[in-house]
Design an enzyme around this catalytic site. Structure first.
Site: not given
Lengths: 385, 123
Positions: A73, A152, A202, A238, A323
């Site tokens: 995303t 998807n 993932h 970071t 989603c």
């Protein structure tokens, strides 16, 4: 309680044990910040570079073309918004498709509120974008084309090489969302003329919360996140070293052998499902379908009831994109492919992984038949007509 | 996500079926919204003596149909018509807000079945 079968790997995957093992030292031992100028910092920098190299090589890119992000995303938001705002003076037209993931759709909808004009390309019955149609949609105001690689929901794999060639010919940036296809279908940014790409961890047995954006060398892009000088000044914050290490490990683990095994099980699933009366496969068969995706419409019964009943048996499946699972609208992807409301509402998506076994498939096929019979007995419509 | 009662009703509904010689049949919903509910009633002396349903839809729609039937069976028509979507939802142990319309659909299906029954009475 019966079985424990997970067929929703398009939603997310189990993190591979080897990935977890590779990540662990970077939480408690080598926990340095890659920007720090001391030994722990240098160690972190070193492993960051090594991971970046792994990802870069997997798509035939240069190391400095890989920008780590928090996932698909973010990469999609970064690329679309970044390219749009950087090239505002050149033009305000963006081309995408009617079958993108929600995060492309909603980013485009937001860009429309910022004065950009978006064209949404149609797909054919198998879910493919026609390169000629793309070419016709390009205007002298077009700055970016964004087309999903492996869909998807329906598993359709677009021909990036042909689509990329059109973009190259017209000197328009070409972006692809390759979250579902990455490591499952060959990706070569040079051969396929890709300027920008979204990938994540993932979906490939890596951890959640980490992904990457490929930005071809020489392309200017405004960051989405402003701050420090990390990631070649393109993405502040970071670096998530454990996540990035896990991501690279997942890429290392992915193999041609796994793809072949998934393809065999996918076809076994399809074959078994189509023996049930009143079923229809959505998307293509063969090589142009993601090796782990099956999308089937059942006549006379509703998808959520099917997945609900499967869930009670210990089988995880989905009706489409995770989603979009909580909305009531039929899938816009399936509707764009020309499915009727009944077909779209009766759709179930099964997505396997390298860990799916033949036994899982056999048990699933037995159970789904029972579920379909039971729900058809409740339905006022006939399933076999 | 769903309550125990909803899951129980969905996986083992007690009122599924058709009544061949029904006194009233009501059908509501459509494919576009993803739910179609058909309700069959038998009526004697203004009392709903038997009631069955057939539903195309999600877990909540099937569970709500079953609950509607249970609440209506044995009631006088006028009392059955007073059953609200709220009651169905409450007896199901609550439904997710996006599924509340499934209970509404149940009340509408019964209303239509009663209308059908009354129109047949007049004829």
């Amino acid at each position: 309680m019966g079985v424990d079968i997970y067929l929703d790997n398009g939603g997310t995957t189990k993190v591979d044990e080897r990935v977890v093992k590779a990540m662990l030292p970077f939480f408690t031992e080598q926990y340095g910040n890659a920007s720090s100028t001391h030994a722990r910092g240098y160690d972190a920098q070193k492993v960051l570079n090594k991971s970046r190299d792994t990802i870069a090589k997997s798509i035939n890119a240069l190391d400095e073309e890989i920008i780590f992000t928090s996932g698909g995303t973010e990469s999609n938001n970064f690329i679309l918004k970044g390219i749009a705002f950087t090239n505002k003076k050149k033009g305000n037209h963006i081309i995408t498709t009617k079958v993108e993931h929600k995060c492309i759709m909603n980013t485009c909808a937001w860009l429309e509120t910022q004065g950009f004009i978006i064209t949404y390309l149609d797909v054919n019955k198998e879910g493919f974008i026609d390169p000629q149609q793309l070419e016709e949609a390009i205007t002298n105001k077009t700055i970016l084309v964004s087309i999903i690689h492996g869909n998807n929901e329906t598993g359709s794999i677009n021909d990036l090489e042909a689509l990329g060639a059109v973009c190259k010919k017209h000197n328009v940036y070409f972006h692809t969302d390759a979250c579902q296809s990455y490591t499952k279908t060959p990706l070569d940014v040079k051969k396929q003329h890709i300027d920008l790409m979204t990938i994540n961890a993932h979906k490939i047995n890596g951890p959640k919360g980490v992904g990457a954006a490929f930005i071809r060398k020489g392309i200017n892009i405004t960051p989405l996140l402003h701050g420090g000088d990390q990631e070649f000044k393109k993405r502040a914050g970071t670096e998530n070293i454990p996540g990035i290490v896990g991501f690279a490990k997942a890429v290392d683990i992915a193999s041609e052998k796994n793809v072949k095994q998934m393809t065999i099980l996918r076809d076994k699933l399809i074959e078994g499902l189509l023996t049930i009366q009143g079923t229809k496969l959505n998307g293509p068969l063969g090589e142009r379908r993601l090796c782990n995706n099956v999308s089937v419409s059942f006549k006379a019964i509703e998808g959520e009831a099917i997945t609900g009943m499967l869930d009670l048996k210990g089988i995880a499946a989905s009706t489409g994109s995770a989603c979009s699972a909580k909305t009531l609208e039929p899938s816009y992807v399936l509707m764009a492919m020309g499915l009727t409301h009944e077909e779209a509402n009766g759709t179930v998506r099964l997505t396997i992984s390298k860990d799916t076994t033949e036994k899982d498939v056999t048990i699933f096929l037995k159970e789904i038949k029972l579920v379909v019979d039971k729900l058809r007995a409740i339905s006022p419509f006939k399933g076999d007509a | 996500m769903y309550s125990k009662e909803t899951i129980k009703r969905f996986s083992d509904p007690q009122f599924v079926g058709e009544i061949e010689d029904a006194d009233g049949v009501g059908e509501v919903g459509n494919m576009k919204c993803g739910d179609v509910m058909k309700m069959f009633i038998k009526v004697k002396d203004d009392v709903i003596t038997d009631i069955k349903f057939k539903t195309y839809g999600c877990m909540a729609a099937i569970a709500a149909s079953d609950m509607m039937c249970e609440l209506a069976k044995g009631k006088k028509i006028d009392d059955a018509l007073k059953i609200t979507a709220k009651e169905i939802t409450k007896d199901l142990g609550d439904l997710p807000p996006v599924k509340f319309h499934c209970s509404i659909l149940g009340t509408h299906a019964l209303k239509k079945a009663v209308e059908d029954y009354k129109s047949k009475q007049k004829a």
